[in-house]
Design a protein around this motif. Structure first.
Motif, PDB file in Angstrom:
ATOM      1  N   HIS A 127      -1.916  -1.297   8.123  1.00 46.00           N
ATOM      2  CA  HIS A 127      -1.295  -1.881   9.498  1.00 46.00           C
ATOM      3  C   HIS A 127       0.181  -2.020   9.517  1.00 46.00           C
ATOM      4  N   HIS A 128       0.774  -2.785  10.222  1.00 46.61           N
ATOM      5  CA  HIS A 128       2.112  -2.786  10.173  1.00 46.61           C
ATOM      6  C   HIS A 128       2.554  -3.797   8.887  1.00 46.61           C
ATOM      7  N   ASP A 129       1.667  -4.712   8.744  1.00 46.85           N
ATOM      8  CA  ASP A 129       2.071  -5.743   7.549  1.00 46.85           C
ATOM      9  C   ASP A 129       1.274  -5.499   6.459  1.00 46.85           C
ATOM     10  N   GLU A 130       0.867  -4.092   6.135  1.00 50.04           N
ATOM     11  CA  GLU A 130       0.071  -3.815   5.054  1.00 50.04           C
ATOM     12  C   GLU A 130       0.843  -3.914   3.573  1.00 50.04           C
ATOM     13  N   PHE A 131       2.193  -3.791   3.940  1.00 50.69           N
ATOM     14  CA  PHE A 131       2.892  -3.861   2.513  1.00 50.69           C
ATOM     15  C   PHE A 131       2.934  -5.383   2.077  1.00 50.69           C
ATOM     16  N   VAL A 132       2.723  -6.283   2.856  1.00 49.24           N
ATOM     17  CA  VAL A 132       2.658  -7.715   2.521  1.00 49.24           C
ATOM     18  C   VAL A 132       1.376  -8.012   1.798  1.00 49.24           C
ATOM     19  N   LEU A 133       0.259  -7.385   2.130  1.00 47.79           N
ATOM     20  CA  LEU A 133      -0.982  -7.618   1.517  1.00 47.79           C
ATOM     21  C   LEU A 133      -1.111  -6.636   0.288  1.00 47.79           C
ATOM     22  N   TYR A 134      -0.808  -5.575   0.243  1.00 49.43           N
ATOM     23  CA  TYR A 134      -0.968  -4.423  -1.007  1.00 49.43           C
ATOM     24  C   TYR A 134       0.308  -3.789  -1.041  1.00 49.43           C
ATOM     25  N   PRO A 135       1.146  -4.267  -1.704  1.00 52.62           N
ATOM     26  CA  PRO A 135       2.549  -3.507  -1.860  1.00 52.62           C
ATOM     27  C   PRO A 135       2.427  -2.550  -2.774  1.00 52.62           C
ATOM     28  N   LEU A 136       1.536  -2.629  -3.788  1.00 57.14           N
ATOM     29  CA  LEU A 136       1.592  -1.447  -4.859  1.00 57.14           C
ATOM     30  C   LEU A 136       0.849  -0.121  -4.270  1.00 57.14           C
ATOM     31  N   GLU A 137      -0.133  -0.578  -3.485  1.00 59.98           N
ATOM     32  CA  GLU A 137      -0.814   0.631  -2.941  1.00 59.98           C
ATOM     33  C   GLU A 137      -0.115   1.244  -1.893  1.00 59.98           C
ATOM     34  N   VAL A 138       0.757   0.545  -1.022  1.00 64.39           N
ATOM     35  CA  VAL A 138       1.565   1.182   0.113  1.00 64.39           C
ATOM     36  C   VAL A 138       2.765   1.980  -0.456  1.00 64.39           C
ATOM     37  N   LEU A 139       3.227   1.256  -1.455  1.00 59.49           N
ATOM     38  CA  LEU A 139       4.599   2.159  -2.242  1.00 59.49           C
ATOM     39  C   LEU A 139       3.796   3.349  -3.066  1.00 59.49           C
ATOM     40  N   ALA A 140       2.689   3.268  -3.734  1.00 57.36           N
ATOM     41  CA  ALA A 140       2.052   4.432  -4.132  1.00 57.36           C
ATOM     42  C   ALA A 140       1.966   5.561  -3.163  1.00 57.36           C
ATOM     43  N   GLN A 141       1.708   5.331  -2.003  1.00 56.88           N
ATOM     44  CA  GLN A 141       1.658   6.211  -0.844  1.00 56.88           C
ATOM     45  C   GLN A 141       2.931   6.744  -0.417  1.00 56.88           C
ATOM     46  N   ALA A 142       3.847   5.696  -0.397  1.00 60.18           N
ATOM     47  CA  ALA A 142       5.336   6.273  -0.050  1.00 60.18           C
ATOM     48  C   ALA A 142       6.047   7.066  -1.078  1.00 60.18           C
ATOM     49  N   GLU A 143       5.591   7.086  -2.505  1.00 57.80           N
ATOM     50  CA  GLU A 143       6.070   7.801  -3.331  1.00 57.80           C
ATOM     51  C   GLU A 143       5.457   9.222  -3.525  1.00 57.80           C
ATOM     52  N   GLY A 144       4.412   9.332  -2.576  1.00 62.72           N
ATOM     53  CA  GLY A 144       3.475  10.838  -2.640  1.00 62.72           C
ATOM     54  C   GLY A 144       3.241  11.328  -3.997  1.00 62.72           C
TER      55      GLY A 144
END
Length: 144
Positions: A127-144
């Motif tokens: 969701h929009h606020d996902e980075f606040v909840l799970y920063p490492l998981e979102v960054l992992a996806q962003a770094e593909g």
């Protein structure tokens, strides 16, 4: 006169009317609350996040109104191009369930940013606020 070496913008804003942002904030919150069954610790994280956000809004309503106006005119794509032209490595990450900026990844300036070499990830899980909840998981996806 400094430029960061790297910028990763998660769920970045694109120009949107302030009134539309306020109206979209309610479905955004409802959707995030509806996602609490996705993992065992998510309920606790979502409650903590919303409690902090509510406290911030109650303590500083004037400042948050000013922030809303600034946010409504911000264009992440043009800023990304400016940073890229200054030598930064720039990535824009759009969330699949972003109810606050649902069409941001489809804005015409995003295509222009891609032409300038800005990396763009669309439909990252959350969701929009996902980075606040799970920063490492979102960054992992962003770094593909």
């Amino acid at each position: 006169d400094t430029t960061p070496k790297r910028v990763i913008a998660i769920a970045p804003p694109m120009p949107t009317l302030p009134s539309l942002l306020v109206m979209r904030s309610f479905p955004k919150t409802i959707a995030l609350m509806g996602s609490v069954s996705e993992s065992p610790d998510r309920l606790r994280k979502v409650i903590r996040y919303h409690a902090g956000a509510l406290g911030e809004h109650l303590l500083r309503p004037h400042r948050n109104s000013w922030t809303l106006r600034s946010l409504s005119i911000f264009n992440a794509a043009t800023m990304a191009v400016e940073l890229k032209n200054a030598g930064a490595q720039v990535t824009l990450v759009f969330m699949e369930n972003d109810r606050l900026f649902p069409d941001a990844a489809n804005h015409p300036h995003i295509e222009l940013a891609k032409e300038y070499g800005v990396k763009v990830y669309e439909n990252v899980l959350g969701h929009h606020d996902e980075f606040v909840l799970y920063p490492l998981e979102v960054l992992a996806q962003a770094e593909g």
